[in-house]
Enzyme design. Structure first.
Site, PDB file in Angstrom:
ATOM      1  N   HIS B  83      -1.877  -0.089   1.993  1.00  0.00           N
ATOM      2  CA  HIS B  83      -3.243   0.406   2.154  1.00  0.00           C
ATOM      3  C   HIS B  83      -3.823  -0.001   3.517  1.00  0.00           C
ATOM      4  O   HIS B  83      -3.504  -1.057   4.039  1.00  0.00           O
ATOM      5  CB  HIS B  83      -4.159  -0.146   1.045  1.00  0.00           C
ATOM      6  CG  HIS B  83      -4.036   0.607  -0.244  1.00  0.00           C
ATOM      7  ND1 HIS B  83      -4.248   0.031  -1.477  1.00  0.00           N
ATOM      8  CD2 HIS B  83      -3.698   1.896  -0.497  1.00  0.00           C
ATOM      9  CE1 HIS B  83      -4.069   0.935  -2.432  1.00  0.00           C
ATOM     10  NE2 HIS B  83      -3.724   2.071  -1.857  1.00  0.00           N
ATOM     11  N   ASP B 202      -6.691 -11.891  -5.378  1.00  0.00           N
ATOM     12  CA  ASP B 202      -7.541 -10.704  -5.176  1.00  0.00           C
ATOM     13  C   ASP B 202      -8.827 -10.835  -6.006  1.00  0.00           C
ATOM     14  O   ASP B 202      -8.773 -11.046  -7.213  1.00  0.00           O
ATOM     15  CB  ASP B 202      -6.706  -9.491  -5.633  1.00  0.00           C
ATOM     16  CG  ASP B 202      -7.452  -8.156  -5.603  1.00  0.00           C
ATOM     17  OD1 ASP B 202      -8.604  -8.105  -5.151  1.00  0.00           O
ATOM     18  OD2 ASP B 202      -6.825  -7.158  -6.041  1.00  0.00           O
ATOM     19  N   GLY B 373      -7.554  -0.099  -9.167  1.00  0.00           N
ATOM     20  CA  GLY B 373      -6.259  -0.694  -8.859  1.00  0.00           C
ATOM     21  C   GLY B 373      -6.293  -2.213  -8.841  1.00  0.00           C
ATOM     22  O   GLY B 373      -5.292  -2.840  -8.473  1.00  0.00           O
ATOM     23  N   HIS B 374      -7.410  -2.791  -9.231  1.00  0.00           N
ATOM     24  CA  HIS B 374      -7.562  -4.242  -9.108  1.00  0.00           C
ATOM     25  C   HIS B 374      -7.760  -4.912 -10.464  1.00  0.00           C
ATOM     26  O   HIS B 374      -8.369  -4.343 -11.365  1.00  0.00           O
ATOM     27  CB  HIS B 374      -8.747  -4.567  -8.201  1.00  0.00           C
ATOM     28  CG  HIS B 374      -8.597  -4.019  -6.814  1.00  0.00           C
ATOM     29  ND1 HIS B 374      -7.991  -4.716  -5.810  1.00  0.00           N
ATOM     30  CD2 HIS B 374      -8.935  -2.816  -6.295  1.00  0.00           C
ATOM     31  CE1 HIS B 374      -7.972  -3.977  -4.710  1.00  0.00           C
ATOM     32  NE2 HIS B 374      -8.548  -2.810  -4.979  1.00  0.00           N
TER      33      HIS B 374
END
Lengths: 558, 558
Positions: B83, B202, B373-374
């Site tokens: 990304h 994250d 996506g996290h």
């Protein structure tokens, strides 16, 4: 449902003409005009707050063009409730003609009068309440109670010889509201049985499935957040949300805390609401903000504005440590408001700032501390089924909201050709129960910036956007018109382009050369030399820097 | 958890120093440097996309200052996935030194190589896969499979003599992912048993309660929306979301439709993904966008970019009728993406535009067409409990996300004093399992604008914001220094201030008068005369117009 721009035919006697001047295609500046037999009734006159692509604009008004030459024909302005997007343009309208009567409920008129006082205008007013009938020229008005995020809101039924119209204003259908004043579905039913020829419903939440939750579900959440707060509590909300403030007062009392109101509009509105009996202030709960600092931290709740991240409001100033209340570890902030789309960055900047100072921030995304004031799709279906309107003109929404509302009408049996999704300036004529699009006026945005109204144009805003993206380069030269030789300059200034102005040393000889060549080719006038400078600098900056700043050449005769 | 700005002591042998250059306090420009015994390892080098208060900026890079003089000590850059916010700054880093080795998975390196080709850079690369070990100087690396919204993502464990670090990159823990490649919790468990001294997780969704829903719940929704679509379908998504594109391909096949990929990055990324086996393209499903126009409307799906309302992307151009595909009644648009905060206005502008053209717009708010996506809070708790890290440095988030992630760590038993919520430039030293804040570097934002990198400064952006809010007025005068008398001018130009420049006629005599008075009081220099002009115009514009445009006086000696 297409609405081309075309001029309406002159209005025939006995036909009702409806023109929304604002609120269609935007959430804000709500204003609709109704005309029959030479007389005009206005419903609401609100403002729109600018978006980021309208920088530096304070407010946006509806375009008054269609009524500017008709001021003497206006019989009155019905104000459905006291929110800025419904009353904010009243001062600008009354500046055109001070004695246009304002019609509204007690609280609505009190709020608009406080606002007009700041503009030094004393209006002519007519206070009405739910159930009341009033005749204004050819318009027979009936007011209907509706429930919204401000007390004392009204819908208005407008009976004319051409047919009956129902305008909801803003509303929802909380069945257990804090003030027990529900949207009057019995009145809706009666109007429906008599026949509603045109229905103008609030579209804000038409694309939200289901039902808006109950206001009274908020209270216990506020109470438990305040109960657990180890130190100070700051609640931010809209300054007119009387019921939310009521819940905060009650939650504070339940926790043995006192409440200090912060922010000019909050203090002003709540003073009015209390005087008129819409806010019940428990004995001794309010405390002056200055004295509140002397209380222990776990005995105080500050009630403030700034829930949308407005940079000058109390909350943003606290987040930037620019307020006398210094936020720290253990403080709790509650954002008791919806997050209006477009304000996310500002709000999250405030949340990050407060978090960094050690505060806990409670907001709609992590606790149930707010519900919307507008009817969701499920509630609108009830309205359509009770009213069974012949024609529908969804108001108060962006295009996606209006379309969603029209779809709900169609699902309940309103013929698709009788639903009108339009833009501001759409002209809808009604006669014998038949509505048709009779024209489309080309209305503009009227920008308020500082003390100017309508001076700033869309062209200025386009310039501002270019300036924001790229900055500018201005080049001054006094030129000998015969030879193109600079007598003074080129003097180059720039802002927002590059820190080091020596970068322009490279282009100066190019400008001088280009001017000389232009003169050799016969150029003798200022404008042509200006174009030469613009082109030369434009080409240089694009090739060398791949940028497109605004280029402002000033060439004068030496 | 406070992090004052202070200079770190020189690094001692055997101590690991960790400095995040980006990604702390922002979602983007992720980059962290690890140094021990004179050698530096970098994890990720991403870009940040600008917000509205950074107008005209194309990209924001991490500040490379701490490594600029240490380029020869860099042993490599580990890229966790492909990304932009993790690989976008690589070209700018390699422009400093082309032979810094890049380490990453097959897909990640393919995407970064395609990007570098546009900058005419051929990098040195080392392809790795999950389970693989590599030694780079004093760093022993182990790569661990993680699941994210792009295939082939990796976490990296970094073993040094000072302790073991685990950096997750971006990840979530979908337990039934489309490619069956789950986040490897067995590896996490093994690392945890061996002892993780510092964990960098994250934080993007750390404030979202619960668990991110399954990717495979999206497929059936897409399929049913496409099945019901009467005419064309346009799906917009991120151009690197291979799995979402896979689902669209499969849904199209199930409905007997073909798919045309639109947009340069979409075509480039999906070509790479197919070549490497990450995208399975069913035989004959893809069709060239130009040829697709010949198919019946109900046989085609366009897969495009622009899901964030980017004005130049395919979708926004369609909404403005600036694209060869003319959207109309019966077309269906699916926004299969999250709405990144700050993009709301742009996205809703596109939705309103498409709705107005008659299209049905399906998006996350009205159908389940996207999942994040996290990892959400629930998933992060699993990680903390499996890893039991000694110290935690949450990365990849705004302050509110980092704080939420630290709170999760503390809830699972990590001592509060071992969690480090910081800003870019925080210096964290690790030795014998003990982490401590050893300094705070003052790092800036590096703005890319056109072909310039770092030329535009925060001062320029401040100027741009003032220009955007208020426009500017420039005043040119050539003055006799002795008398203050204008020989040429005042010549006044403005942009973004008022359409009608005759407004300035009023202030010109005031300027001339003020200059004369200044001369009488002994003023003789350019700068002082400039100040006189600035003050005079500033006072006039503020009193007469209640506005504060930028005032740019240019006074030169006649």
């Amino acid at each position: 449902m297409a609405t081309p721009v075309f001029a309406p035919a002159p209005l025939e006697p006995g036909t009702l003409r409806v023109i929304p001047l604002g609120g269609l295609g935007e959430i804000g500046r709500n204003m609709t005009i109704f005309e029959i037999d030479g007389k005009i009734l206005i419903v609401d006159a609100g403002v729109l707050f600018p978006e980021e692509h309208q920088p530096g604009v304070d407010l946006i008004l509806p375009d008054f063009a269609p009524i500017r030459s008709r001021l003497d024909d206006i019989v009155g302005v019905v104000l459905t409730h006291g929110h800025e997007d419904h009353i904010g343009a009243v001062p600008y309208l009354l500046k055109l003609k001070q004695d246009i009567p304002l019609i509204g409920s007690t609280l609505t008129l009190a709020l608009v009068e406080a606002k007009l006082k700041e503009h030094r205008i004393t209006p002519y007013t007519l206070t009405v309440r739910e159930g009341q009938h009033e005749n204004l020229g050819p318009f027979e008005l009936e007011f209907v109670a509706v429930n919204h995020s401000i007390p004392d809101a009204l819908a208005v039924a407008i009976r004319t010889t051409a047919g009956t119209v129902l305008h909801t204003g803003d509303f929802k259908m909380d069945q257990l509201p804090l003030d027990d004043r529900i949207t009057d579905l019995r009145a809706f039913a009666r109007l429906g049985e008599q026949g509603v020829d045109l229905f103008l419903p609030d579209s804000t939440n038409a694309d939200v499935p289901g039902f808006t939750p109950l206001e009274r579900d908020i209270g216990p959440v506020l109470e438990s957040v305040i109960a657990k707060a180890p130190r100070r509590v700051i609640v931010a909300s809209f300054s007119s949300h009387v019921h939310r403030v009521q819940q905060v007062l009650d939650a504070a009392v339940a926790n043995g805390r006192r409440v200090a109101l912060m922010g000019r509009s909050m203090v002003r509105n709540m003073t009015i609401a209390e005087q008129l009996g819409f806010l019940r202030v428990p004995e001794g709960v309010l405390i002056d903000a200055k004295k509140a600092a002397d209380l222990p931290d776990d005995r105080i709740v500050y009630m403030s504005t700034g829930s949308q991240g407005e940079p000058m409001a109390v909350l943003a100033r606290m987040a930037n440590l620019e307020h006398q209340i210094e936020i720290g570890e253990g403080d709790t902030i509650i954002l008791a408001s919806s997050l209006i789309p477009g304000n996310e960055n500002a709000v999250y900047r405030v949340i990050n700032g407060l978090t960094k100072l050690g505060a806990r921030v409670v907001h709609k995304a992590n606790a149930k501390v707010h519900v919307s004031g507008h009817a969701a799709a499920g509630e609108l279906l009830y309205c359509y089924n009770i009213l069974k309107p012949r024609n529908v003109l969804p108001v108060h929404g962006e295009y996606r909201h209006l379309t969603a509302n029209a779809a709900l009408a169609i699902e309940t049996g309103v013929p698709a050709e009788n639903t009108f999704v339009g833009e501001d300036g759409m002209v809808l004529d009604l006669r014998d129960g038949v509505a048709r699009v009779a024209g489309q006026l080309d209305l503009g945005h009227v920008y308020v910036d500082g003390s100017s109204v309508g001076e700033i144009t869309d062209a200025d805003l386009k310039d501002r956007r270019i300036l924001a993206e790229e900055g500018f380069i201005s080049i001054f030269i006094a030129v000998d018109m015969q030879t193109g030789r600079p007598i003074v300059g080129p003097e180059i200034q720039s802002r927002g382009f590059a820190e080091d102005e020596s970068v322009f040393d490279a282009v100066k000889p190019q400008i001088i050369k280009a001017l000389g060549e232009a003169a050799a080719n016969g150029t003798r006038d200022q404008h042509a030399y200006s174009q030469v400078v613009r082109r030369t600098v434009g080409r240089w900056v694009n090739t060398q820097h791949r940028r497109r700043p605004m280029i402002v050449p000033v060439v004068i005769e030496a």
